[in-house]
Write a protein that holds these residues in place. Structure first.
Motif, PDB file in Angstrom:
ATOM      1  N   PHE A 261       0.835  -1.187   0.000  1.00 29.85           N
ATOM      2  CA  PHE A 261       0.000   0.000   0.000  1.00 29.85           C
ATOM      3  C   PHE A 261       0.878   1.247   0.000  1.00 29.85           C
ATOM      4  CE2 PHE A 261      -3.239  -2.713   2.448  1.00 29.85           C
ATOM      5  CZ  PHE A 261      -3.893  -3.057   1.274  1.00 29.85           C
ATOM      6  N   GLY A 262       0.445   2.246  -0.721  1.00 29.48           N
ATOM      7  CA  GLY A 262       1.194   3.488  -0.804  1.00 29.48           C
ATOM      8  C   GLY A 262       2.245   3.490  -1.888  1.00 29.48           C
ATOM      9  N   LEU A 263       2.666   2.292  -2.335  1.00 26.23           N
ATOM     10  CA  LEU A 263       3.686   2.198  -3.374  1.00 26.23           C
ATOM     11  C   LEU A 263       3.160   1.568  -4.664  1.00 26.23           C
ATOM     12  CD1 LEU A 263       6.769   1.011  -1.282  1.00 26.23           C
ATOM     13  CD2 LEU A 263       6.280   3.318  -2.105  1.00 26.23           C
ATOM     14  N   ARG A 264       2.118   0.746  -4.561  1.00 27.48           N
ATOM     15  CA  ARG A 264       1.662   0.016  -5.747  1.00 27.48           C
ATOM     16  C   ARG A 264       1.121   0.945  -6.833  1.00 27.48           C
ATOM     17  NH1 ARG A 264      -4.050  -2.865  -4.155  1.00 27.48           N
ATOM     18  NH2 ARG A 264      -5.031  -1.067  -3.157  1.00 27.48           N
ATOM     19  N   GLN A 265       0.562   2.094  -6.438  1.00 24.73           N
ATOM     20  CA  GLN A 265       0.003   3.019  -7.429  1.00 24.73           C
ATOM     21  C   GLN A 265       1.057   3.965  -8.005  1.00 24.73           C
ATOM     22  OE1 GLN A 265      -3.021   2.386  -8.206  1.00 24.73           O
ATOM     23  NE2 GLN A 265      -4.436   2.324  -6.492  1.00 24.73           N
ATOM     24  N   ARG A 266       2.061   4.301  -7.225  1.00 23.11           N
ATOM     25  CA  ARG A 266       3.001   5.361  -7.606  1.00 23.11           C
ATOM     26  C   ARG A 266       4.439   4.894  -7.816  1.00 23.11           C
ATOM     27  NH1 ARG A 266      -1.201   7.348  -8.358  1.00 23.11           N
ATOM     28  NH2 ARG A 266      -2.113   9.236  -7.474  1.00 23.11           N
ATOM     29  N   GLY A 267       4.815   3.775  -7.179  1.00 27.27           N
ATOM     30  CA  GLY A 267       6.186   3.330  -7.279  1.00 27.27           C
ATOM     31  C   GLY A 267       7.091   4.100  -6.337  1.00 27.27           C
ATOM     32  N   SER A 268       8.383   3.852  -6.435  1.00 28.41           N
ATOM     33  CA  SER A 268       9.368   4.530  -5.592  1.00 28.41           C
ATOM     34  C   SER A 268      10.668   4.672  -6.369  1.00 28.41           C
ATOM     35  CB  SER A 268       9.590   3.725  -4.299  1.00 28.41           C
ATOM     36  OG  SER A 268      10.058   2.418  -4.604  1.00 28.41           O
ATOM     37  N   GLY A 269      11.608   5.423  -5.806  1.00 32.23           N
ATOM     38  CA  GLY A 269      12.876   5.628  -6.483  1.00 32.23           C
ATOM     39  C   GLY A 269      12.890   6.900  -7.314  1.00 32.23           C
ATOM     40  N   ALA A 270      14.034   7.170  -7.926  1.00 35.96           N
ATOM     41  CA  ALA A 270      14.254   8.439  -8.628  1.00 35.96           C
ATOM     42  C   ALA A 270      13.281   8.654  -9.780  1.00 35.96           C
ATOM     43  CB  ALA A 270      15.691   8.509  -9.128  1.00 35.96           C
ATOM     44  N   TRP A 271      13.066   7.611 -10.598  1.00 37.89           N
ATOM     45  CA  TRP A 271      12.190   7.775 -11.759  1.00 37.89           C
ATOM     46  C   TRP A 271      10.753   8.043 -11.316  1.00 37.89           C
ATOM     47  CZ3 TRP A 271       7.891   6.126 -14.346  1.00 37.89           C
ATOM     48  CH2 TRP A 271       7.809   6.467 -15.706  1.00 37.89           C
ATOM     49  N   ALA A 272      10.279   7.310 -10.311  1.00 40.77           N
ATOM     50  CA  ALA A 272       8.919   7.505  -9.804  1.00 40.77           C
ATOM     51  C   ALA A 272       8.771   8.877  -9.159  1.00 40.77           C
ATOM     52  CB  ALA A 272       8.574   6.404  -8.800  1.00 40.77           C
ATOM     53  N   GLU A 273       9.782   9.337  -8.460  1.00 42.63           N
ATOM     54  CA  GLU A 273       9.724  10.656  -7.836  1.00 42.63           C
ATOM     55  C   GLU A 273       9.693  11.758  -8.889  1.00 42.63           C
ATOM     56  OE1 GLU A 273      12.996  10.851  -5.161  1.00 42.63           O
ATOM     57  OE2 GLU A 273      12.224   9.281  -3.846  1.00 42.63           O
ATOM     58  N   LEU A 274      10.440  11.575  -9.969  1.00 41.67           N
ATOM     59  CA  LEU A 274      10.409  12.546 -11.062  1.00 41.67           C
ATOM     60  C   LEU A 274       9.015  12.610 -11.674  1.00 41.67           C
ATOM     61  CD1 LEU A 274      11.761  14.486 -13.059  1.00 41.67           C
ATOM     62  CD2 LEU A 274      12.452  12.487 -14.405  1.00 41.67           C
ATOM     63  N   LEU A 275       8.391  11.454 -11.868  1.00 41.13           N
ATOM     64  CA  LEU A 275       7.045  11.402 -12.433  1.00 41.13           C
ATOM     65  C   LEU A 275       6.060  12.125 -11.515  1.00 41.13           C
ATOM     66  CD1 LEU A 275       5.492  10.077 -14.863  1.00 41.13           C
ATOM     67  CD2 LEU A 275       4.913   8.233 -13.272  1.00 41.13           C
TER      68      LEU A 275
END
Length: 360
Positions: free
Chosen positions: A307-321
């Motif tokens: 939960f909290g990560l499945r929709q948005r992801g994590s890491g540099a690329w996800a944070e940029l998005l």
């Protein structure tokens, strides 16, 4: 060992294969019977619809990253054929493939209105917004004939029950006559999923969904009718459609959308293999790069279900998005997704269906 033959796209279908589901008992192995020549496209399977008598319709969830706790689905399977659909693995429970079976072997819950009426009439029921379109699309092509979604909307309107709709089909315009009066009472909101503005890419990704311009037209007509309407840029496919985020959000805002959201590509269960097949069929030169970016946003895995990560992801690329999304929505004047509150105080339980009717 002979080389595996290249994956071929099937015109009008999203999945390129019909691999076994994880609960499969029967094993199927394709064999060349000599009837097809090398290079000839694979046959296009026909769509079949089976009538299903549902025992219940309301589905509950306690997910902290979803803005609803209950949903209804009028159909199993979805003819839109979106290759990326996270609901595809649910067909495995029926011992059907999440691949072509999901978009060709469909089930219509013909008694949905009757069952939902009984559930809403229970003395223990407590009203909260119902989400439609959370698993399969309520306005997929077979809705034109079966009209189950319209029946559900009619019931929800009858008892003043709040609900939301998520779809990628302009057929939602058909029901503006039902939706507009409910919107004036704060009982409904609608969102259109728009993944790209490129007609050719849309035809590959979601071959039987409405074209991008038709979805934008639907947003405009819903908004003009006074129905709160949003847009969801989902899923985001790295190196395929992610560069269109700002353009899609701008086009939807110009059409009248007031809320926006996005979801990063999810690859639960068998979906990771279906996506690999699709990439090999349509973008073989880019497949490895796309999957590498997906894993970068999933901590090195194909999928992270937390939960909290499945929709948005994590890491540099996800944070940029995420930063791009925040900047674009702020610049375009979108509201917060959860800011819109539907009114649950007007609910009145529906009368239970009776063959004798009612006296009062």
């Amino acid at each position: 060992m002979a080389d595996k033959p290249p994956v071929q796209a099937i015109k009008g279908r999203g999945a390129a294969g019909n691999g076994e589901g994880r609960f499969a008992v029967t094993r199927v192995q394709a064999e060349d019977d000599g009837w097809f020549r090398d290079g000839e496209p694979p046959p296009n399977p026909a769509t079949t619809v089976t009538e299903e008598r549902a025992r219940s319709l309301l589905r509950r969830n306690d997910s902290p990253d979803l803005p609803f706790d209950r949903s209804v689905n009028a159909y199993r399977g979805c003819e839109h054929g979106c290759f990326y659909c996270f609901a595809r693995p649910s067909h495995s429970y029926l011992e059907l493939s999440p691949g072509l079976d999901f978009e060709t072997k469909l089930f219509a819950k013909s008694n949905a209105v009757e069952v939902l009426r009984a559930e809403l009439a229970k003395p223990s029921y407590r009203c909260a917004p119902v989400a439609m379109g959370t698993n399969t699309d309520p306005y997929q092509p077979i809705e034109r004939r079966w009209r189950i979604t319209r029946g559900i909307i009619g019931l929800l309107g009858e008892c003043r029950h709040p609900f939301t709709i998520l779809t990628k089909n302009a057929l939602v315009e058909r029901d503006i006559d039902l939706l507009a009066p409910l919107a004036r009472e704060g009982l409904v909101s609608v969102a259109l999923s728009v993944t790209t503005l490129d007609n050719r890419l849309s035809a590959r990704m979601e071959p039987r969904a409405s074209a991008p311009h038709a979805r934008l037209r639907a947003i405009r007509r819903l908004a003009e009718a006074g129905i709160p309407t949003g847009v969801v840029f989902a899923p985001v496919l790295p190196a395929i459609n992610d560069h269109e985020m700002e353009a899609v959000l701008a086009a939807a805002r110009e059409a009248g959308a007031i809320r926006a959201g996005y979801v990063l590509l999810r690859l639960p269960h068998e979906l990771k293999d279906l996506v690999r097949e699709w990439l090999q069929a349509h973008y073989p030169e880019r497949a490895a790069h796309v999957l590498s970016l997906v894993r970068q946003a999933r901590e090195g895995k194909d999928y992270d279900a937390r939960f909290g990560l499945r929709q948005r992801g994590s890491g540099a690329w996800a944070e940029l998005l995420a930063s791009r999304f925040r900047l674009a929505t702020h610049k375009l004047g979108y509201r917060e997704w959860r800011a819109l509150r539907l009114d649950a105080t007007k609910f009145r339980p529906p009368a239970e269906a009776s063959p004798q009717g009612r006296l009062f």
